[in-house]
Scaffold this active site. Structure first.
Site, PDB file in Angstrom:
ATOM      1  N   SER A  65      38.658  57.630  41.015  1.00 26.01           N
ATOM      2  CA  SER A  65      38.821  58.958  41.595  1.00 26.01           C
ATOM      3  C   SER A  65      39.410  59.901  40.558  1.00 26.01           C
ATOM      4  CB  SER A  65      39.780  58.845  42.785  1.00 26.01           C
ATOM      5  OG  SER A  65      40.228  60.115  43.192  1.00 26.01           O
ATOM      6  N   ALA A  66      39.098  61.172  40.703  1.00 28.19           N
ATOM      7  CA  ALA A  66      39.713  62.192  39.856  1.00 28.19           C
ATOM      8  C   ALA A  66      41.222  62.211  40.045  1.00 28.19           C
ATOM      9  CB  ALA A  66      39.135  63.563  40.197  1.00 28.19           C
ATOM     10  N   LYS A  73      44.351  53.291  42.542  1.00 28.13           N
ATOM     11  CA  LYS A  73      43.152  53.540  41.715  1.00 28.13           C
ATOM     12  C   LYS A  73      43.487  53.342  40.244  1.00 28.13           C
ATOM     13  CE  LYS A  73      40.359  54.318  44.978  1.00 28.13           C
ATOM     14  NZ  LYS A  73      39.268  53.396  45.244  1.00 28.13           N
ATOM     15  N   TYR A  77      48.181  55.978  46.975  1.00 27.35           N
ATOM     16  CA  TYR A  77      46.719  55.824  46.901  1.00 27.35           C
ATOM     17  C   TYR A  77      46.242  55.971  45.454  1.00 27.35           C
ATOM     18  CZ  TYR A  77      41.862  57.210  46.811  1.00 27.35           C
ATOM     19  OH  TYR A  77      40.532  57.306  46.478  1.00 27.35           O
ATOM     20  N   GLY A  87      30.823  52.600  54.854  1.00 33.02           N
ATOM     21  CA  GLY A  87      31.627  53.827  54.763  1.00 33.02           C
ATOM     22  C   GLY A  87      30.810  55.019  54.294  1.00 33.02           C
ATOM     23  N   TYR A  88      31.522  56.108  54.090  1.00 38.69           N
ATOM     24  CA  TYR A  88      30.873  57.402  53.785  1.00 38.69           C
ATOM     25  C   TYR A  88      30.023  57.328  52.502  1.00 38.69           C
ATOM     26  CZ  TYR A  88      30.804  62.401  52.421  1.00 38.69           C
ATOM     27  OH  TYR A  88      30.447  63.664  52.025  1.00 38.69           O
ATOM     28  N   PRO A 143      52.137  70.331  49.968  1.00 36.62           N
ATOM     29  CA  PRO A 143      52.883  69.675  48.890  1.00 36.62           C
ATOM     30  C   PRO A 143      51.989  68.704  48.120  1.00 36.62           C
ATOM     31  CG  PRO A 143      54.105  69.559  50.955  1.00 36.62           C
ATOM     32  CD  PRO A 143      52.754  70.116  51.293  1.00 36.62           C
ATOM     33  N   GLY A 144      52.120  68.719  46.811  1.00 36.91           N
ATOM     34  CA  GLY A 144      51.347  67.786  45.975  1.00 36.91           C
ATOM     35  C   GLY A 144      50.024  68.349  45.493  1.00 36.91           C
ATOM     36  N   ASN A 148      37.534  51.276  58.451  1.00 34.37           N
ATOM     37  CA  ASN A 148      37.414  52.745  58.477  1.00 34.37           C
ATOM     38  C   ASN A 148      35.952  53.181  58.632  1.00 34.37           C
ATOM     39  OD1 ASN A 148      38.713  55.283  58.437  1.00 34.37           O
ATOM     40  ND2 ASN A 148      38.019  55.608  56.337  1.00 34.37           N
TER      41      ASN A 148
HETATM   42  P1  NAD Z   1      35.314  55.127  53.576  1.00 37.24           P
HETATM   43  O1  NAD Z   1      36.639  54.815  54.184  1.00 37.24           O
HETATM   44  O2  NAD Z   1      34.343  55.913  54.363  1.00 37.24           O
HETATM   45  O3  NAD Z   1      34.602  53.768  53.130  1.00 37.24           O
HETATM   46  C1  NAD Z   1      35.327  52.636  52.699  1.00 37.24           C
HETATM   47  C2  NAD Z   1      34.754  51.443  53.448  1.00 37.24           C
HETATM   48  O4  NAD Z   1      35.453  50.259  53.028  1.00 37.24           O
HETATM   49  C3  NAD Z   1      34.922  51.542  54.958  1.00 37.24           C
HETATM   50  O5  NAD Z   1      33.695  51.245  55.582  1.00 37.24           O
HETATM   51  C4  NAD Z   1      35.980  50.486  55.288  1.00 37.24           C
HETATM   52  O6  NAD Z   1      35.768  49.920  56.566  1.00 37.24           O
HETATM   53  C5  NAD Z   1      35.755  49.480  54.174  1.00 37.24           C
HETATM   54  N1  NAD Z   1      36.936  48.670  53.821  1.00 37.24           N
HETATM   55  C6  NAD Z   1      38.162  49.116  53.455  1.00 37.24           C
HETATM   56  N2  NAD Z   1      38.959  48.059  53.157  1.00 37.24           N
HETATM   57  C7  NAD Z   1      38.199  46.945  53.332  1.00 37.24           C
HETATM   58  C8  NAD Z   1      38.451  45.540  53.173  1.00 37.24           C
HETATM   59  N3  NAD Z   1      39.646  45.084  52.781  1.00 37.24           N
HETATM   60  N4  NAD Z   1      37.450  44.674  53.420  1.00 37.24           N
HETATM   61  C9  NAD Z   1      36.229  45.123  53.807  1.00 37.24           C
HETATM   62  N5  NAD Z   1      35.937  46.426  53.985  1.00 37.24           N
HETATM   63  C10 NAD Z   1      36.918  47.322  53.743  1.00 37.24           C
HETATM   64  O7  NAD Z   1      35.619  55.811  52.172  1.00 37.24           O
HETATM   65  P2  NAD Z   1      34.622  56.573  51.187  1.00 37.24           P
HETATM   66  O8  NAD Z   1      34.939  58.018  51.250  1.00 37.24           O
HETATM   67  O9  NAD Z   1      33.236  56.096  51.387  1.00 37.24           O
HETATM   68  O10 NAD Z   1      35.206  56.040  49.804  1.00 37.24           O
HETATM   69  C11 NAD Z   1      34.655  54.914  49.156  1.00 37.24           C
HETATM   70  C12 NAD Z   1      35.491  54.612  47.926  1.00 37.24           C
HETATM   71  O11 NAD Z   1      35.497  55.738  47.071  1.00 37.24           O
HETATM   72  C13 NAD Z   1      36.951  54.309  48.227  1.00 37.24           C
HETATM   73  O12 NAD Z   1      37.377  53.290  47.358  1.00 37.24           O
HETATM   74  C14 NAD Z   1      37.660  55.602  47.908  1.00 37.24           C
HETATM   75  O13 NAD Z   1      38.986  55.396  47.499  1.00 37.24           O
HETATM   76  C15 NAD Z   1      36.816  56.123  46.757  1.00 37.24           C
HETATM   77  N6  NAD Z   1      36.887  57.588  46.616  1.00 37.24           N
HETATM   78  C16 NAD Z   1      36.617  58.385  47.694  1.00 37.24           C
HETATM   79  C17 NAD Z   1      36.703  59.763  47.590  1.00 37.24           C
HETATM   80  C18 NAD Z   1      36.492  60.652  48.782  1.00 37.24           C
HETATM   81  O14 NAD Z   1      36.957  61.799  48.748  1.00 37.24           O
HETATM   82  N7  NAD Z   1      35.783  60.219  49.801  1.00 37.24           N
HETATM   83  C19 NAD Z   1      37.033  60.345  46.346  1.00 37.24           C
HETATM   84  C20 NAD Z   1      37.281  59.497  45.259  1.00 37.24           C
HETATM   85  C21 NAD Z   1      37.198  58.114  45.415  1.00 37.24           C
HETATM   86  C1  WQD Z   2      40.544  70.405  48.831  1.00 36.78           C
HETATM   87  C2  WQD Z   2      41.139  71.806  48.769  1.00 36.78           C
HETATM   88  C3  WQD Z   2      43.392  71.935  49.590  1.00 36.78           C
HETATM   89  C4  WQD Z   2      42.391  70.912  53.721  1.00 36.78           C
HETATM   90  C5  WQD Z   2      41.574  64.555  48.010  1.00 36.78           C
HETATM   91  C6  WQD Z   2      42.343  63.427  47.383  1.00 36.78           C
HETATM   92  C7  WQD Z   2      41.613  62.914  46.165  1.00 36.78           C
HETATM   93  C8  WQD Z   2      40.147  62.563  46.486  1.00 36.78           C
HETATM   94  C9  WQD Z   2      39.466  63.658  47.206  1.00 36.78           C
HETATM   95  C10 WQD Z   2      39.989  60.217  46.956  1.00 36.78           C
HETATM   96  C11 WQD Z   2      42.589  71.831  48.293  1.00 36.78           C
HETATM   97  C12 WQD Z   2      42.463  72.729  50.473  1.00 36.78           C
HETATM   98  C13 WQD Z   2      42.341  71.188  52.374  1.00 36.78           C
HETATM   99  C14 WQD Z   2      42.740  71.952  54.633  1.00 36.78           C
HETATM  100  C15 WQD Z   2      42.904  73.472  52.774  1.00 36.78           C
HETATM  101  N1  WQD Z   2      40.054  61.423  47.345  1.00 36.78           N
HETATM  102  N2  WQD Z   2      42.583  72.444  51.903  1.00 36.78           N
HETATM  103  N3  WQD Z   2      42.957  73.196  54.110  1.00 36.78           N
HETATM  104  O1  WQD Z   2      43.170  67.281  47.855  1.00 36.78           O
HETATM  105  O2  WQD Z   2      41.263  67.935  46.292  1.00 36.78           O
HETATM  106  O3  WQD Z   2      41.457  65.614  47.060  1.00 36.78           O
HETATM  107  O4  WQD Z   2      40.248  64.085  48.337  1.00 36.78           O
HETATM  108  O5  WQD Z   2      40.110  59.768  45.867  1.00 36.78           O
HETATM  109  O6  WQD Z   2      42.328  61.803  45.720  1.00 36.78           O
HETATM  110  O7  WQD Z   2      43.626  63.898  47.013  1.00 36.78           O
HETATM  111  O8  WQD Z   2      40.761  67.319  48.676  1.00 36.78           O
HETATM  112  O9  WQD Z   2      39.613  68.129  50.686  1.00 36.78           O
HETATM  113  O10 WQD Z   2      42.055  67.520  50.853  1.00 36.78           O
HETATM  114  O11 WQD Z   2      41.412  69.557  49.583  1.00 36.78           O
HETATM  115  O12 WQD Z   2      43.124  74.607  52.350  1.00 36.78           O
HETATM  116  O13 WQD Z   2      42.844  71.748  55.839  1.00 36.78           O
HETATM  117  O14 WQD Z   2      41.162  72.353  50.100  1.00 36.78           O
HETATM  118  O15 WQD Z   2      44.623  72.562  49.428  1.00 36.78           O
HETATM  119  O16 WQD Z   2      42.741  73.008  47.532  1.00 36.78           O
HETATM  120  P1  WQD Z   2      41.786  67.118  47.438  1.00 36.78           P
HETATM  121  P2  WQD Z   2      40.949  68.075  50.049  1.00 36.78           P
END
Ligand code: NAD
Ligand code: WQD
Length: 336
Positions: A124-125, A152, A148, A10-11, A292-293, A35
């Site tokens: 996550s924050a 966490k 979601y 993943g990312y 929303p949210g 994903n």
């Molecule tokens: P992502 O979806 O790109 O990566 C997650 C990976 O996990 C994917 O490759 C998916 O295929 C794999 N996966 C999911 N469920 C699985 C399962 N049951 N078995 C095996 N593989 C599985 O997401 P990301 O952005 O790289 O996020 C990684 C982690 O960080 C996640 O737990 C996410 O909740 C957390 N996180 C992400 C963000 C964000 O904004 N990207 C912010 C805070 C926390």
């Molecule tokens: C950022 C800002 C939007 C899209 C989410 C999850 C959080 C974490 C990170 C995993 C906000 C604004 C967005 C658009 C916009 N993930 N926006 N137009 O909401 O801070 O956090 O991702 O843990 O749990 O909630 O990130 O990138 O969606 O939004 O104006 O098309 O950009 O309102 O102010 P967010 P985001």
């Protein structure tokens, strides 16, 4: 001994695996590709010029995952695997609870069975819910506003209870703020399915012409320009934070909790302006209603991660915009 990376295709996982390989760590990736794409693994090999073991499986499947523990000597697990889209989690809450929580319980069971004592968890924050006071410190109150976020929060509690019951574990809960950017090679980056929910992939898809304009969700927040403020962190800095956490766990600290953010808040329009500069033209946008949210402002106090594990971010907002754009323009269809 090896580092088991769940969700390593993943990312954030793929960027972290590169950091690990560059530090000569032995890496095992487990991913179901629910994903992500298999091509991510080729790209990791290409960038790092090193190899790793890979198992394609759903980590909720304990019998399958047990094989990984039987066949390898695992020092630490970095647990990224999980579903992460807030809106989707509202529509499919049970899928989110099942995937995110059962996978973690299965991992913990196998850790106990095979005496693997170290785990780094992607929190996550979002676990801070709505906070009045910024920057947010790790001891702020916790809450969640969607399924979601609740996964966490619940997993944090599960890992904390595990530690209370058995102090031989070392556990790092890393609370990421808003990861953006991509590897400077342009070979890996964020690759969302369908229309992106998050701000930066949305902007880069406007920039390549897949989407007509950015919707800015509200300009009447109490912020410097009225648009929402967040703590955007370059994914390579975030990946490096996992190396810091791994080194920290090697000191047997018990349970530790760190914010991974920059400590700086940027508004939606600040981000758009940085992308305009990276792309070389003004991208179209419209101000629309608030989403929303959403909250007005959210950014980290990153002091604890710096003091206790030496983590500090290096990349600027311009680096984040340039690298995101470089990834998107070189891979208009992601890794498809
Ligand atoms: P992502 O979806 O790109 O990566 C997650 C990976 O996990 C994917 O490759 C998916 O295929 C794999 N996966 C999911 N469920 C699985 C399962 N049951 N078995 C095996 N593989 C599985 O997401 P990301 O952005 O790289 O996020 C990684 C982690 O960080 C996640 O737990 C996410 O909740 C957390 N996180 C992400 C963000 C964000 O904004 N990207 C912010 C805070 C926390
Ligand atoms: C950022 C800002 C939007 C899209 C989410 C999850 C959080 C974490 C990170 C995993 C906000 C604004 C967005 C658009 C916009 N993930 N926006 N137009 O909401 O801070 O956090 O991702 O843990 O749990 O909630 O990130 O990138 O969606 O939004 O104006 O098309 O950009 O309102 O102010 P967010 P985001």
């Amino acid at each position: 001994m090896a580092i088991l990376v769940t969700g390593g295709a993943g990312y954030i996982g793929s960027h972290t695996v590169i950091e690990l390989l560059e530090k000569n760590e032995e890496v095992i990736i487990v991913d179901s590709f629910i994903n992500s794409k298999p091509e991510a693994l080729n790209r990791i090999r290409q960038i790092a010029n090193k190899d790793f073991k890979f198992y394609q499986m759903d980590i909720c499947d304990k019998d399958n995952l047990r094989k990984v523990f039987e066949e390898n000597d695992i020092e630490c697990i970095i647990h990224f695997a999980g579903l992460k889209a807030v809106g989707e989690s509202v529509k499919l809450p049970i899928e989110y609870y099942k995937n995110n929580i059962i996978s973690t319980l299965v991992l913990i069971d196998l850790m106990k069975e095979f005496k693997v004592k170290n785990i780094i968890f992607s929190s996550s924050a979002t676990v801070y819910g709505v906070q009045e006071i910024v920057p947010i410190k790790e001891d702020a109150s916790l809450s969640a506003t969607n399924p979601y976020g609740r996964t966490k929060l619940f997993i944090e509690y599960i890992l904390k209870d595990l530690y209370v019951a058995d102090k031989s574990f070392n556990i790092a809960l890393l609370r990421y703020f808003n990861p953006i950017g991509a590897h400077p090679s342009g070979l890996i980056g964020e690759d969302p399915n369908g229309i992106p929910n998050n701000l930066c992939p949305y902007i880069t898809q406007v920039a390549i012409g897949k989407l007509p304009y950015l919707n800015v969700f509200g300009n009447d927040y109490n912020t410097h320009d009225g648009t929402g403020v967040r703590d955007y962190i370059h994914v390579c800095d975030l990946a490096h934070g996992h190396l810091c956490a791994l080194n920290k766990l090697r000191e047997n600290p018990g349970l530790v909790i760190y914010n991974l953010g920059t400590g700086v808040g940027y508004s939606v329009l600040d981000i758009l302006h940085a992308f305009n500069k990276a792309v070389g033209r003004d991208l179209p946008y419209k101000i629309v209603d608030r989403r929303p949210g959403d909250i007005a402002t959210c950014y980290a106090d990153p002091t604890k991660a710096y003091k206790e594990m030496g983590f500090k971010t290096e990349k600027t907002l311009d680096d984040m915009a340039r690298d995101s754009w470089n990834w998107q323009k070189n891979n208009p269809n992601g890794l498809n």
